[in-house]
Design a protein around this motif. Structure first.
Motif, PDB file in Angstrom:
ATOM      1  N   LEU A   2      -1.728  11.827   7.398  1.00 46.10           N
ATOM      2  CA  LEU A   2      -1.741  11.046   6.224  1.00 46.10           C
ATOM      3  C   LEU A   2      -2.676  11.814   5.230  1.00 46.10           C
TER       4      LEU A   2
ATOM      5  N   ALA B 189       1.360   5.535   0.272  1.00 48.74           N
ATOM      6  CA  ALA B 189       0.787   6.624   0.681  1.00 48.74           C
ATOM      7  C   ALA B 189       1.607   7.924   0.582  1.00 48.74           C
ATOM      8  N   TRP B 190       0.662   8.946   0.867  1.00 49.83           N
ATOM      9  CA  TRP B 190       1.688  10.256   1.069  1.00 49.83           C
ATOM     10  C   TRP B 190       1.123  10.691   2.331  1.00 49.83           C
ATOM     11  N   TYR B 191       2.062  11.231   3.124  1.00 53.85           N
ATOM     12  CA  TYR B 191       1.949  11.760   4.293  1.00 53.85           C
ATOM     13  C   TYR B 191       2.541  13.384   4.239  1.00 53.85           C
TER      14      TYR B 191
ATOM     15  N   CYS C 195       6.548  10.201   1.080  1.00 48.71           N
ATOM     16  CA  CYS C 195       6.009   8.882   0.369  1.00 48.71           C
ATOM     17  C   CYS C 195       6.210   7.899   1.406  1.00 48.71           C
ATOM     18  N   ASN C 196       5.233   6.784   1.458  1.00 46.37           N
ATOM     19  CA  ASN C 196       5.417   5.570   2.411  1.00 46.37           C
ATOM     20  C   ASN C 196       4.863   4.588   1.545  1.00 46.37           C
TER      21      ASN C 196
ATOM     22  N   THR D 155      -8.488   3.916  -3.149  1.00 44.03           N
ATOM     23  CA  THR D 155      -8.140   5.148  -2.255  1.00 44.03           C
ATOM     24  C   THR D 155      -8.751   5.702  -1.225  1.00 44.03           C
TER      25      THR D 155
ATOM     26  N   VAL E  31       0.787  -1.046   0.078  1.00 40.28           N
ATOM     27  CA  VAL E  31      -0.070   0.088  -0.109  1.00 40.28           C
ATOM     28  C   VAL E  31       0.856   1.261   0.040  1.00 40.28           C
TER      29      VAL E  31
ATOM     30  N   SER F 256      -3.839   7.534   0.312  1.00 40.90           N
ATOM     31  CA  SER F 256      -3.285   6.162   0.288  1.00 40.90           C
ATOM     32  C   SER F 256      -3.922   5.520  -1.133  1.00 40.90           C
TER      33      SER F 256
ATOM     34  N   ARG G  55       3.935   0.328   2.544  1.00 43.69           N
ATOM     35  CA  ARG G  55       3.567  -0.573   3.682  1.00 43.69           C
ATOM     36  C   ARG G  55       2.937  -1.655   3.312  1.00 43.69           C
TER      37      ARG G  55
ATOM     38  N   THR H 179      -4.315   1.220  -2.463  1.00 43.08           N
ATOM     39  CA  THR H 179      -3.780  -0.113  -2.626  1.00 43.08           C
ATOM     40  C   THR H 179      -3.036  -0.545  -4.051  1.00 43.08           C
TER      41      THR H 179
END
Length: 115
Positions: free
Chosen positions: A47, A35-37, A95-96, A57, A33, A50, A98, A52
């Motif tokens: 957050l 995501a942008w924080y 950017c993340n 989204t 997954v 995000s 996970r 998938t």
């Protein structure tokens, strides 16, 4: 070596647009997954959006209707299109990636919205 590299940040006037990119390497991108924080000075990280691997989204209420997250699984890249930017969107955007066993962060890119 797992790595996330963001690009596309900068200075923009209120009402303007920016597109952030995050290129991933060293991982099986489709298993994460993405995501942008963001974190503004003096505030907690939050957050922004995000997505998938299948494209589902999720957005923070503050950016719904203005920001769009997307991903290209063939290019191992996730994007954040930001429109109608406001001064309150000023932050470091990170950017993340996970999944069930891993949690990877990029270095972040500065977005400044100011006239």
């Amino acid at each position: 070596q797992v790595q996330l590299v963001e690009s596309g940040g900068g200075l923009v006037q209120p009402g303007g647009s920016l597109r952030l990119s995050c290129a991933a390497s060293g991982l099986i991108f489709s298993q994460y997954v993405m995501a942008w924080y963001r974190q503004a000075p003096g505030k907690q990280r939050e957050l922004v959006a995000s997505i998938t691997s299948g494209g589902a989204t999720n957005y923070a209420d503050s950016v719904k209707g203005r920001f769009t997250i997307s991903r290209d699984n063939a290019e191992n890249t996730v994007y954040l299109q930001m429109n109608s930017l406001k001064p309150g969107d000023t932050a470091v955007y990170t950017c993340n990636a996970r999944n069930w066993q891993d949690d990877v962060w990029g270095q972040g890119t500065q977005v400044t919205v100011s006239s």
